[in-house]
Motif scaffolding. Structure first.
Motif, PDB file in Angstrom:
ATOM      1  N   LEU A 100      44.559   0.441   7.500  1.00 51.97           N
ATOM      2  CA  LEU A 100      45.508   0.113   8.572  1.00 51.97           C
ATOM      3  C   LEU A 100      44.754   0.009   9.897  1.00 51.97           C
ATOM      4  O   LEU A 100      44.967  -0.921  10.669  1.00 51.97           O
ATOM      5  CB  LEU A 100      46.627   1.156   8.665  1.00 51.97           C
ATOM      6  N   SER A 101      43.842   0.945  10.125  1.00 48.42           N
ATOM      7  CA  SER A 101      43.046   0.900  11.360  1.00 48.42           C
ATOM      8  C   SER A 101      42.296  -0.433  11.431  1.00 48.42           C
ATOM      9  O   SER A 101      42.314  -1.115  12.466  1.00 48.42           O
ATOM     10  CB  SER A 101      42.047   2.060  11.387  1.00 48.42           C
ATOM     11  N   ALA A 102      41.646  -0.802  10.328  1.00 47.93           N
ATOM     12  CA  ALA A 102      40.861  -2.045  10.309  1.00 47.93           C
ATOM     13  C   ALA A 102      41.748  -3.259  10.549  1.00 47.93           C
ATOM     14  O   ALA A 102      41.359  -4.199  11.256  1.00 47.93           O
ATOM     15  CB  ALA A 102      40.128  -2.174   8.978  1.00 47.93           C
ATOM     16  N   CYS A 103      42.939  -3.241   9.966  1.00 50.90           N
ATOM     17  CA  CYS A 103      43.857  -4.380  10.143  1.00 50.90           C
ATOM     18  C   CYS A 103      44.313  -4.522  11.593  1.00 50.90           C
ATOM     19  O   CYS A 103      44.821  -5.570  11.982  1.00 50.90           O
ATOM     20  CB  CYS A 103      45.073  -4.248   9.232  1.00 50.90           C
ATOM     21  N   PHE A 104      44.179  -3.457  12.389  1.00 45.74           N
ATOM     22  CA  PHE A 104      44.473  -3.565  13.816  1.00 45.74           C
ATOM     23  C   PHE A 104      43.188  -3.732  14.625  1.00 45.74           C
ATOM     24  O   PHE A 104      43.166  -3.514  15.833  1.00 45.74           O
ATOM     25  CB  PHE A 104      45.250  -2.341  14.306  1.00 45.74           C
ATOM     26  N   GLY A 105      42.107  -4.078  13.931  1.00 48.93           N
ATOM     27  CA  GLY A 105      40.858  -4.382  14.633  1.00 48.93           C
ATOM     28  C   GLY A 105      40.081  -3.158  15.099  1.00 48.93           C
ATOM     29  O   GLY A 105      39.210  -3.268  15.954  1.00 48.93           O
TER      30      GLY A 105
END
Ligand SMILES: Nc1ncnc2c1ncn2[C@@H]1O[C@H](COP(=O)(O)OP(=O)(O)OP(=O)(O)O)[C@@H](O)[C@H]1O
Ligand SMILES: [Mg+2]
Length: 264
Positions: A49-54
């Motif tokens: 989830l963190s990665a999907c928000f950059g």
């Protein structure tokens, strides 16, 4: 004046790759676009989830892990500890691989299922919605999410194997309801990566509705399979931001309206 209290929604299914993170990211982004204040919590050591928000998950020092450790030590961190403000408008509480050891750290805490709940109660008034992305397991972290949530949304793939895993998830939810959180409600099963064109998907939608529809809501909105969803994740964006006109962005926008109501 009544103090605001966020609606807490856990996105859970112990089966991997069913669209939990994609649903958490895009539900959060779409609710935020509708002017709701939203916190998205990454409760998975994969940090997706963190990665999907950059967010560069592995570089974060202040994560949900430290919040669990503070809770178990009965220390109170500042209300904004660890929260990253994203330009999409969603606040994010990240996680990374270091979360993997948390179960061991909590093992002697007799309150270990309620740590997230007690933290969220303190910050709840800052948000309209708190969305929790669970890991693909029924770990103590997922139990914490269910214990803290008002509602659980269950993403599932429209084929049979994912239907079988649902039984175990339902049992866990019932158990949590009995012993930790009597207010927990199953908002519904959300079929993801759905292709209208395949008969298999159509049949399985019917099977899942037949098997579970009597006592659990199966959302009539389905999330179509669309490569834009995967592309957006890789680029660290919600699909709402990356491809607002794609079928999948439209489906999540519609879904967020169902969950949150129309624009605030
Ligand atoms: N509607 C969709 N169309 C096409 N691909 C999708 C769609 N939704 C998710 N995906 C892709 O499928 C993969 C799994 O999705 P996602 O990470 O959201 O599942 P998950 O349940 O969170 O997985 P995990 O159990 O590992 O946490 C990802 O690569 C994602 O980009
Ligand atoms: Mg995930």
């Amino acid at each position: 004046m009544e103090t605001k209290r966020a609606k807490v929604i856990a996105i859970a299914n112990q089966k991997g790759g069913v669209g939990k993170t994609t649903t958490a990211v895009n539900l959060a982004a779409a609710l935020s676009q509708n002017e709701y204040s939203v916190l998205a919590i990454d409760l998975d050591a994969q940090g997706n989830l963190s990665a999907c928000f950059g967010i560069e998950a592995d570089e974060q020092e202040e994560t949900i892990r430290e919040i669990f450790l503070a809770e178990t030590a009965e220390e109170e961190l500042p209300a904004d500890y660890g929260i990253i403000y994203n330009k999409s408008g969603v606040d994010i509480l990240p996680s990374n691989i270091k979360l993997a050891d948390i179960e061991m750290q909590l093992i002697t805490d007799f309150n270990r299922e309620r740590l997230l709940k007690s933290y969220l109660e303190r910050i709840s008034e800052n948000y309209d919605f708190i969305i929790i992305d669970c890991s693909p397991s029924l770990s103590i972290l997922t139990i914490n999410a269910l214990a803290a949530a008002d509602k659980v949304i269950i993403p599932a793939l429209p084929h049979h194997l994912s239907a079988i895993g649902l039984t175990q998830l339902m049992k866990t939810i019932q158990k949590v309801k009995r012993s930790l959180n009597k207010n927990l409600e199953i908002e519904g099963i959300l079929l993801t990566q759905y292709s209208n064109r395949t008969n298999l998907a159509k049949n399985m939608k019917e099977v899942i509705e037949e098997e579970y529809g009597k006592y659990i809501n199966v959302f009539s909105i389905t999330i179509p399979q669309c490569v834009k969803a995967a592309e957006a994740g890789l680029l660290g964006k919600s699909v709402i931001e990356y491809a607002p006109n794609s079928s999948v962005a439209k489906a999540y926008t519609q879904f967020a309206e169902l969950i949150g109501g129309a624009k605030k």
